[in-house]
Design an enzyme around this catalytic site. Structure first.
Site, PDB file in Angstrom:
ATOM      1  CG  HIS A  37      -5.950  15.950  12.843  1.00 27.96           C
ATOM      2  ND1 HIS A  37      -4.955  16.790  13.275  1.00 27.96           N
ATOM      3  CD2 HIS A  37      -5.398  14.711  12.801  1.00 27.96           C
ATOM      4  CE1 HIS A  37      -3.845  16.101  13.477  1.00 27.96           C
ATOM      5  NE2 HIS A  37      -4.097  14.829  13.197  1.00 27.96           N
ATOM      6  CG  HIS A  68      -6.486  10.149  12.843  1.00 29.56           C
ATOM      7  ND1 HIS A  68      -5.594  10.002  11.801  1.00 29.56           N
ATOM      8  CD2 HIS A  68      -5.897  11.020  13.702  1.00 29.56           C
ATOM      9  CE1 HIS A  68      -4.519  10.749  12.021  1.00 29.56           C
ATOM     10  NE2 HIS A  68      -4.679  11.373  13.174  1.00 29.56           N
TER      11      HIS A  68
HETATM   12  P1  5GP Z   1      -1.399  13.275  13.541  1.00 30.19           P
HETATM   13  O1  5GP Z   1      -0.269  12.364  13.846  1.00 30.19           O
HETATM   14  O2  5GP Z   1      -1.022  14.739  13.656  1.00 30.19           O
HETATM   15  O3  5GP Z   1      -2.633  12.920  14.303  1.00 30.19           O
HETATM   16  O4  5GP Z   1      -1.789  12.962  12.040  1.00 30.19           O
HETATM   17  C1  5GP Z   1      -1.594  13.800  10.972  1.00 30.19           C
HETATM   18  C2  5GP Z   1      -2.128  13.076   9.765  1.00 30.19           C
HETATM   19  O5  5GP Z   1      -2.164  13.975   8.682  1.00 30.19           O
HETATM   20  C3  5GP Z   1      -1.258  11.890   9.330  1.00 30.19           C
HETATM   21  O6  5GP Z   1      -2.036  10.697   9.367  1.00 30.19           O
HETATM   22  C4  5GP Z   1      -0.812  12.251   7.915  1.00 30.19           C
HETATM   23  O7  5GP Z   1      -0.794  11.149   7.046  1.00 30.19           O
HETATM   24  C5  5GP Z   1      -1.835  13.294   7.502  1.00 30.19           C
HETATM   25  N1  5GP Z   1      -1.314  14.295   6.597  1.00 30.19           N
HETATM   26  C6  5GP Z   1      -0.147  14.993   6.741  1.00 30.19           C
HETATM   27  N2  5GP Z   1      -0.004  15.861   5.735  1.00 30.19           N
HETATM   28  C7  5GP Z   1      -1.102  15.732   4.941  1.00 30.19           C
HETATM   29  C8  5GP Z   1      -1.519  16.378   3.733  1.00 30.19           C
HETATM   30  O8  5GP Z   1      -0.854  17.271   3.184  1.00 30.19           O
HETATM   31  N3  5GP Z   1      -2.701  15.979   3.212  1.00 30.19           N
HETATM   32  C9  5GP Z   1      -3.467  15.016   3.796  1.00 30.19           C
HETATM   33  N4  5GP Z   1      -4.622  14.691   3.184  1.00 30.19           N
HETATM   34  N5  5GP Z   1      -3.105  14.380   4.923  1.00 30.19           N
HETATM   35  C10 5GP Z   1      -1.932  14.740   5.490  1.00 30.19           C
END
Ligand code: 5GP
Ligand code: ZN
Length: 135
Positions: free
Chosen positions: A99, A101
């Site tokens: 993903h 951001h």
């Molecule tokens: P990472 O650290 O893996 O790049 O970020 C994962 C992101 O996913 C985090 O910013 C977190 O807030 C978001 N996130 C985790 N679980 C969910 C969810 O169930 N729904 C949504 N919309 N975002 C999520």
């Protein structure tokens, strides 16, 4: 389908605040935003990180990210935006479905970017040479 929260969002088994969908990509709001409008851009098919993503999907994610960034400026008056991607646990990846951001930014938000350091003498060129060797 792997047991993955983002796959479940794609298949509408979990709710999400969707903002844009294209044939291969979905964009929805991060549930814990850095700033309001913080959006996640994901491939609809599960790939764990950037290194596994097919080029076409990476391109489509880039196109969607740019559209989202334009929308953040138009609708939420973002003064700037950060595009980021965490890959692998050491880089802070928590959800292992690739993903991007897209984070709206404002002069008033007080956020700082990554702290930076200096190279020790000779290490700048040495590091570049290490990378060139495998590129
Ligand atoms: P990472 O650290 O893996 O790049 O970020 C994962 C992101 O996913 C985090 O910013 C977190 O807030 C978001 N996130 C985790 N679980 C969910 C969810 O169930 N729904 C949504 N919309 N975002 C999520
Ligand atoms: Zn997934």
């Amino acid at each position: 389908m792997p047991d993955c929260i983002f796959c479940r969002i794609v298949h509408a088994q979990l709710p999400a605040a969707r903002v844009l969908e294209t044939p291969g990509v979905l964009a929805f709001l991060d549930i814990a935003p850095v700033n309001y409008g913080h959006t996640l851009v994901i491939p609809k098919v599960h790939y764990p990180n950037l290194l596994e993503l097919p080029d076409e999907l990476w391109t489509e994610m880039g196109q969607v990210s740019r559209r989202v960034a334009q929308a953040l400026r138009a609708a939420l008056y973002a003064q700037g935006f950060n595009i980021g991607m965490n890959n692998f646990e050491a880089a802070g990846q928590v959800v292992f479905h690739a993903h991007i951001h897209v984070i709206p930014r404002y002069f008033s938000d007080g956020l700082k970017l990554f702290p930076q350091e200096s190279y020790k003498p000779g290490d700048l060129e040495k590091t570049a040479a290490q990378l060139r060797q495998v590129l």
